[in-house]
Each structure stands twice: as structure tokens, then as C-alpha cells.
Design an enzyme around this catalytic site. Structure first.
Site, PDB file in Angstrom:
ATOM      1  CG  HIS A  20      -1.909   1.086   1.238  1.00  0.00           C
ATOM      2  ND1 HIS A  20      -2.258   1.733   2.388  1.00  0.00           N
ATOM      3  CD2 HIS A  20      -2.627   1.674   0.236  1.00  0.00           C
ATOM      4  CE1 HIS A  20      -3.159   2.664   2.109  1.00  0.00           C
ATOM      5  NE2 HIS A  20      -3.389   2.646   0.802  1.00  0.00           N
ATOM      6  CG  ASP A  28       8.408  10.373 -22.146  1.00  0.00           C
ATOM      7  OD1 ASP A  28       9.543  10.205 -21.637  1.00  0.00           O
ATOM      8  OD2 ASP A  28       7.862  11.491 -22.198  1.00  0.00           O
ATOM      9  CG  HIS A 106       8.803  17.495 -16.758  1.00  0.00           C
ATOM     10  ND1 HIS A 106       8.277  16.226 -16.885  1.00  0.00           N
ATOM     11  CD2 HIS A 106      10.025  17.456 -17.360  1.00  0.00           C
ATOM     12  CE1 HIS A 106       9.138  15.453 -17.537  1.00  0.00           C
ATOM     13  NE2 HIS A 106      10.204  16.178 -17.832  1.00  0.00           N
ATOM     14  CE1 TYR A 128       7.537  18.260 -19.905  1.00  0.00           C
ATOM     15  CE2 TYR A 128       6.481  18.848 -21.987  1.00  0.00           C
ATOM     16  CZ  TYR A 128       7.428  19.090 -21.012  1.00  0.00           C
ATOM     17  OH  TYR A 128       8.277  20.165 -21.133  1.00  0.00           O
ATOM     18  CB  ALA A 129       3.634  10.213 -22.589  1.00  0.00           C
ATOM     19  CG  ASN A 130       6.909  10.978 -18.316  1.00  0.00           C
ATOM     20  OD1 ASN A 130       7.449  10.039 -18.886  1.00  0.00           O
ATOM     21  ND2 ASN A 130       7.189  12.240 -18.605  1.00  0.00           N
TER      22      ASN A 130
END
EC number: 5.4.99.62
Length: 139
Positions: A20, A28, A106, A128-130
Site C-alpha cells: 500500500h 516515455d 515536470h 510528458y507522457a509519464n
């Protein structure tokens, strides 16, 4: 051979050992990955596997209670950001639990990856595909 969706042994082990609030970063192809954090590199070529494919597999195999994304993701890559949002909403409906979404810069995101159990690198080439997933509990 394993029957479930997730076949990658490193990723399967990671998901099976999450506690948990443990965190996993899915990123990316360009996000810098700290040396101190375990790297699970799935990238084969540009776009393979995609960010969303990887997100879907992780969501299918684990309980997520919150996510962290960079503010820049929504601003610079709104189409993919919206697709991620839809996946998270679908997961909420499926599991009957809310998934909190937190936005940070970012630069703060890159620092936060230091808290991840692992960073999973995809072949995604969209800026920024994170996302950082924080594990929940199934009960």
C-alpha cells in the site's frame, strides 16, 4: 506459461510485491531515470510499447489509489493526457474506488521518481507522457 495479461517477469514481480502506497513510474522514452531506482526497460522502438498499452496492463494487474502527472502533460500533449484520464475513470468504474489525480511540475515529477520502486520505460515518444501510480489495496 502465465495466463494473465502481464507476461514480463520483472514487471510481474514488481506488481506482485507492491505494498500500500508504493509507487511505480511509467514513462516515455525520454524521461531521465535515476540510477538509484530500478529500471524496467520495455522500449523496443519508437512507440512500442505505447504509454497507454503499458498503463492498461498495469491497471489490469494492480490496485491504484492515486496518480501523479506533470502539469505540462495536459498542456503539451492534451490528446494523450485525455486518453489517460479516460483510462483512470474507466478503472474507477471497474473497481468501485476513486483514483486521486495530483498535478505537479515536470521538474518536481522527475524528483518524485526517486520514490518509485521502479521506473517502467516505454517506447512512447509523446512529450510528458509519464505517470506515477500509487498502489492501493483491494479490500
Amino acid at each position: 506459461m502465465k495466463k494473465s495479461t502481464l507476461l514480463n517477469s520483472e514487471l510481474s514481480y514488481l506488481v506482485a510485491t507492491l505494498g500500500h502506497t508504493d509507487e511505480i513510474t511509467i514513462c516515455d522514452a525520454g524521461l531521465p531515470i535515476p540510477d538509484e531506482v530500478t529500471r524496467i526497460d520495455l522500449a523496443l522502438t519508437h512507440g512500442v510499447p505505447s504509454f497507454l498499452e503499458t498503463v492498461r496492463v498495469i491497471l489490469s494487474e494492480s490496485q491504484i489509489e492515486s496518480v501523479i502527472v506533470a502539469q505540462e502533460f495536459a498542456q503539451v500533449s492534451p490528446v494523450l493526457h485525455e486518453a489517460l484520464y479516460r483510462e483512470l475513470k474507466a478503472e474507477e468504474q471497474l473497481c468501485g474506488k476513486p483514483i486521486a489525480i495530483q498535478y505537479i511540475s515536470h521538474e518536481a515529477f522527475k524528483q518524485r521518481t526517486l520514490q518509485s520502486r521502479a521506473v517502467v520505460r516505454t517506447g512512447e515518444c509523446t512529450p510528458y507522457a509519464n505517470v506515477i501510480f500509487q498502489a492501493g489495496v483491494v479490500f
